[in-house]
Design a protein around this motif. Structure first.
Motif, mmCIF file in Angstrom:
data_model
loop_
_atom_site.group_PDB
_atom_site.id
_atom_site.type_symbol
_atom_site.label_atom_id
_atom_site.label_comp_id
_atom_site.label_asym_id
_atom_site.label_seq_id
_atom_site.Cartn_x
_atom_site.Cartn_y
_atom_site.Cartn_z
ATOM 1 N N ILE A 123 47.515 -123.000 -44.516
ATOM 2 C CA ILE A 123 46.298 -122.766 -43.737
ATOM 3 C C ILE A 123 45.327 -123.938 -43.860
ATOM 4 N N GLN A 124 45.329 -124.620 -44.993
ATOM 5 C CA GLN A 124 44.441 -125.769 -45.173
ATOM 6 C C GLN A 124 44.812 -126.888 -44.203
ATOM 7 N N LEU A 126 46.416 -126.404 -41.256
ATOM 8 C CA LEU A 126 46.126 -125.923 -39.904
ATOM 9 C C LEU A 126 44.654 -126.101 -39.558
ATOM 10 N N GLU A 127 43.798 -125.788 -40.502
ATOM 11 C CA GLU A 127 42.359 -125.784 -40.223
ATOM 12 C C GLU A 127 41.779 -127.179 -39.990
ATOM 13 N N GLY A 129 42.855 -129.085 -37.671
ATOM 14 C CA GLY A 129 42.959 -129.324 -36.231
ATOM 15 C C GLY A 129 43.839 -130.510 -35.867
ATOM 16 N N GLN A 166 46.121 -114.449 -41.780
ATOM 17 C CA GLN A 166 45.141 -115.514 -41.599
ATOM 18 C C GLN A 166 45.697 -116.642 -40.722
ATOM 19 N N LYS A 167 46.942 -117.024 -40.987
ATOM 20 C CA LYS A 167 47.545 -118.114 -40.217
ATOM 21 C C LYS A 167 47.807 -117.691 -38.770
ATOM 22 N N GLN A 168 48.273 -116.454 -38.572
ATOM 23 C CA GLN A 168 48.469 -115.979 -37.207
ATOM 24 C C GLN A 168 47.146 -115.969 -36.444
ATOM 25 N N TYR A 170 44.609 -117.880 -36.889
ATOM 26 C CA TYR A 170 44.237 -119.256 -36.549
ATOM 27 C C TYR A 170 45.023 -119.733 -35.326
ATOM 28 N N LEU A 171 46.328 -119.498 -35.315
ATOM 29 C CA LEU A 171 47.147 -119.939 -34.188
ATOM 30 C C LEU A 171 46.661 -119.326 -32.875
ATOM 31 N N ALA A 173 43.723 -118.085 -32.158
ATOM 32 C CA ALA A 173 42.371 -118.536 -31.810
ATOM 33 C C ALA A 173 42.376 -119.932 -31.205
ATOM 34 N N HIS A 174 43.421 -120.712 -31.486
ATOM 35 C CA HIS A 174 43.455 -122.102 -31.015
ATOM 36 C C HIS A 174 44.561 -122.353 -29.994
#
Length: 294
Positions: A123-124, A126-127, A129, A166-168, A170-171, A173-174
Motif C-alpha cells: 500500500i505504501q 500504491l499511495e 501514485g 485497503q488496497k482494493q 485505493y485501486l 478510488a484511482h
C-alpha cells in the motif's frame, strides 16, 4: 457440483482443460533464456509474471519484461516493497518497466526479512501514485489463502484481510483494475473457504490461484517450507515421510480439477484462473499441461 458444468455443455475433463488454458505462469529474470520454449508452448498474450527474488536482479527483470513483450506475451513484473529504496528508486524502476512494455504489475510486500529502504508494504508503493503516472492500468495484489507466516504470527490473520480491503479501496478510488494472485497451495477446499471470506468482507477482485507444476515430493516440500504454505501442504509432507515416495513426481491434476469446478459451479467466489509455478522445471510442466488440455 457437476450440474453447472453439464448446463454449460462441459464434462469435468473439458472444464479442467478449458480452465487450464487460461493459466498464467511465473518465471525468474534468468529464466528468460527459456523464451523460445515459452513461445512454443504458451498462447500469444499469456500473462508471464517475472518474480524478483534478489534485489540485484532488477536490470535483468526489466530486460526480461522487454523480451516478453516483444515476443507477444503480457509481462507482469513483481514490484516488492521491501526491495525499493525510496520514491526516487520506485519512480525509476516503474518508468523503466513501463517503457519495457509492462502495463500490469504485481505489487507486494515481498519476503525479505528486512526492507532495504523506506517501504515494507504494498500500500505504501500504491499511495505514491507512481504506477498510474507511468501508464500502469492493472495492479495485482498478493493473496494468502493459508496465511502469511511473517505477518500472521506477529499481527494476526485479520491484518491480511484489512490490508486487502485497503488496497482494493485505493485501486477503485484511482480507476485502476485489480486482481489477486495467490501463493501456491495443494488443495481447492482452502481456496473456496478463503474466497468466501473475502467476498463476505467486500473484496470482489478476481482471484488467480497459485498451482505448483509437476515436481518431485522432495522439491515441493522444499518450496512449501521456504514459502510458508500452510495446512494443505500436510499431505505432501506426509508423503515425504515415505522414503520410496520422496523422488516420485506429484502432478496437480486433482487440485486443478477442483479449482475448475469452483470456477464454473461457484462464480460468486471469483476463481478466475490458475497461476503456474514451474518448480519441477518447464519440461515437466508443459508435458503435463499438454496432456490435460489435449
Amino acid at each position: 457440483m457437476n450440474a453447472p458444468l453439464s448446463a454449460a455443455g462441459l464434462s469435468p475433463a473439458q472444464a479442467t482443460a478449458a480452465f487450464l488454458r487460461t493459466a498464467s505462469i511465473e518465471i525468474t529474470p534468468k529464466q528468460i533464456e527459456k523464451l523460445a520454449l515459452l513461445k512454443d508452448k504458451l498462447q500469444p498474450g499469456c500473462r508471464v509474471f517475472i518474480a524478483l527474488i534478489d534485489a540485484n536482479d532488477l536490470a535483468a527483470q526489466i530486460e526480461a519484461t522487454r523480451q516478453l513483450k516483444a515476443a507477444g506475451f503480457e509481462p507482469v513484473p513483481h514490484v516488492p516493497a521491501r526491495f525499493v529504496k525510496d520514491e526516487a528508486d520506485l519512480r525509476a524502476r516503474i518508468k523503466a518497466l513501463a517503457e519495457a512494455g509492462a502495463s500490469t504489475m504485481l505489487v507486494l510486500g515481498g519476503g525479505a526479512p528486512e526492507p532495504i529502504g523506506q517501504y515494507d508494504a504494498a500500500i505504501q508503493l500504491l499511495e505514491t501514485g507512481v504506477f498510474q503516472a507511468n501508464g500502469v492500468t492493472r495492479i495485482g495484489l498478493a493473496g494468502h489463502p493459508e496465511g502469511n507466516p511473517d505477518i500472521t504470527k506477529a499481527r494476526g490473520e485479520a491484518v491480511l484481510l484489512e490490508a486487502l480491503q485497503q488496497k482494493q479501496a485505493y485501486l477503485k478510488a484511482h480507476g485502476l483494475q485489480g486482481f489477486i494472485a495467490t501463493q501456491f497451495l495443494f488443495e481447492a477446499e482452502p481456496v473456496a473457504e478463503w474466497a468466501k471470506g473475502l467476498r463476505a468482507a467486500g473484496i470482489d477482485l478476481p482471484i488467480f490461484v497459485g498451482v505448483p507444476g509437476p515436481a518431485t515430493i522432495k522439491t515441493l516440500v522444499k518450496y512449501a517450507a521456504m514459502c510458508g504454505v500452510g495446512n494443505s501442504a500436510r499431505f505432501i509432507r506426509k508423503q515425504a515421510m515415505n522414503i520410496t515416495k520422496l523422488l516420485s513426481v506429484n502432478t496437480p491434476d486433482e487440485f486443478v480439477a477442483g479449482l475448475a469446478q469452483l470456477h464454473y459451479a461457484r462464480p460468486d467466489l471469483g476463481i478466475a484462473g490458475p497461476h503456474l509455478y514451474p518448480f519441477g522445471g518447464f519440461d515437466k510442466l508443459f508435458d503435463w499441461t499438454g496432456k490435460v488440455t489435449g
